[in-house]
Design a protein around this motif. Structure first.
Motif, PDB file in Angstrom:
ATOM      1  N   TRP A  99      77.111  15.200  46.635  1.00  0.00           N
ATOM      2  CA  TRP A  99      76.484  14.229  45.735  1.00  0.00           C
ATOM      3  C   TRP A  99      75.552  13.293  46.501  1.00  0.00           C
ATOM      4  O   TRP A  99      74.463  12.984  46.039  1.00  0.00           O
ATOM      5  N   GLU A 100      76.006  12.842  47.672  1.00  0.00           N
ATOM      6  CA  GLU A 100      75.168  11.958  48.472  1.00  0.00           C
ATOM      7  C   GLU A 100      73.897  12.672  48.930  1.00  0.00           C
ATOM      8  O   GLU A 100      72.796  12.102  48.890  1.00  0.00           O
ATOM      9  N   ALA A 101      74.031  13.930  49.355  1.00  0.00           N
ATOM     10  CA  ALA A 101      72.856  14.698  49.780  1.00  0.00           C
ATOM     11  C   ALA A 101      71.914  14.905  48.596  1.00  0.00           C
ATOM     12  O   ALA A 101      70.677  14.776  48.741  1.00  0.00           O
ATOM     13  N   ASP A 102      72.473  15.197  47.434  1.00  0.00           N
ATOM     14  CA  ASP A 102      71.652  15.378  46.243  1.00  0.00           C
ATOM     15  C   ASP A 102      70.941  14.070  45.883  1.00  0.00           C
ATOM     16  O   ASP A 102      69.749  14.071  45.526  1.00  0.00           O
ATOM     17  N   LEU A 103      71.654  12.965  45.974  1.00  0.00           N
ATOM     18  CA  LEU A 103      71.054  11.657  45.678  1.00  0.00           C
ATOM     19  C   LEU A 103      69.923  11.343  46.655  1.00  0.00           C
ATOM     20  O   LEU A 103      68.839  10.899  46.248  1.00  0.00           O
ATOM     21  N   ARG A 104      70.136  11.589  47.950  1.00  0.00           N
ATOM     22  CA  ARG A 104      69.086  11.359  48.944  1.00  0.00           C
ATOM     23  C   ARG A 104      67.873  12.235  48.664  1.00  0.00           C
ATOM     24  O   ARG A 104      66.720  11.779  48.742  1.00  0.00           O
ATOM     25  N   ARG A 105      68.103  13.502  48.292  1.00  0.00           N
ATOM     26  CA  ARG A 105      67.011  14.418  47.977  1.00  0.00           C
ATOM     27  C   ARG A 105      66.222  13.915  46.766  1.00  0.00           C
ATOM     28  O   ARG A 105      64.986  13.871  46.787  1.00  0.00           O
ATOM     29  N   ARG A 106      66.923  13.506  45.729  1.00  0.00           N
ATOM     30  CA  ARG A 106      66.245  13.002  44.524  1.00  0.00           C
ATOM     31  C   ARG A 106      65.469  11.713  44.809  1.00  0.00           C
ATOM     32  O   ARG A 106      64.354  11.530  44.314  1.00  0.00           O
ATOM     33  N   GLU A 107      66.068  10.827  45.586  1.00  0.00           N
ATOM     34  CA  GLU A 107      65.369   9.589  45.939  1.00  0.00           C
ATOM     35  C   GLU A 107      64.106   9.901  46.732  1.00  0.00           C
ATOM     36  O   GLU A 107      63.054   9.289  46.530  1.00  0.00           O
ATOM     37  N   GLN A 108      64.203  10.857  47.636  1.00  0.00           N
ATOM     38  CA  GLN A 108      63.028  11.245  48.424  1.00  0.00           C
ATOM     39  C   GLN A 108      61.961  11.845  47.521  1.00  0.00           C
ATOM     40  O   GLN A 108      60.769  11.544  47.680  1.00  0.00           O
ATOM     41  N   GLU A 109      62.379  12.676  46.565  1.00  0.00           N
ATOM     42  CA  GLU A 109      61.415  13.252  45.623  1.00  0.00           C
ATOM     43  C   GLU A 109      60.727  12.147  44.822  1.00  0.00           C
ATOM     44  O   GLU A 109      59.503  12.195  44.598  1.00  0.00           O
ATOM     45  N   LEU A 110      61.482  11.138  44.378  1.00  0.00           N
ATOM     46  CA  LEU A 110      60.891  10.025  43.632  1.00  0.00           C
ATOM     47  C   LEU A 110      59.916   9.230  44.500  1.00  0.00           C
ATOM     48  O   LEU A 110      58.834   8.839  44.044  1.00  0.00           O
TER      49      LEU A 110
END
Length: 122
Positions: A99-110
């Protein structure tokens, strides 16, 4: 049929008492040595079987556990419960990392999208 039933019942009782007598540990045999009980059950099928089942064996006394082994139900075994808890903790940790990796990935995409959408200022 009714003539056959009593001898079959006596035979079943005899076989059951004989096997029970053979498989009973020596410590649980009462009143006579185990060998004598086996002979009595063999020689006197009806009376010997009834005597064995009535007075030949200690009843209601749990057998002692084998040396170094005490059977415990899984839900009472602390080691088993600890292993389950560790497995669950490991799964939870893995999920949290995902979940943390997914959150970091999404934040980076944003952030990347915001940078593309913003006009460059000099």
């Amino acid at each position: 049929m009714l003539r056959i039933l009593p001898p079959l019942l006596v035979l079943a009782l005899w076989i059951w008492a004989f096997i029970d007598c053979l498989t009973t540990p020596e410590e649980e045999v009462k009143h006579m040595p185990k060998v004598i009980w086996v002979i009595v059950v063999l020689l006197f099928p009806l009376l010997g079987s009834i005597a064995w089942l009535a007075i030949g064996k200690q009843r209601g006394v749990p057998r002692p556990a084998r040396a170094g082994y005490a059977p415990v139900a899984p839900d009472d075994n602390p080691e088993f419960l600890a292993s389950l808890k560790k497995q669950q903790d490991d799964r939870d940790t893995d999920h949290l990392k995902q979940w943390e990796a997914d959150l970091r990935r999404r934040e980076q995409e944003l952030r990347d999208r915001d940078r593309k959408d913003r006009p460059e200022q000099d």
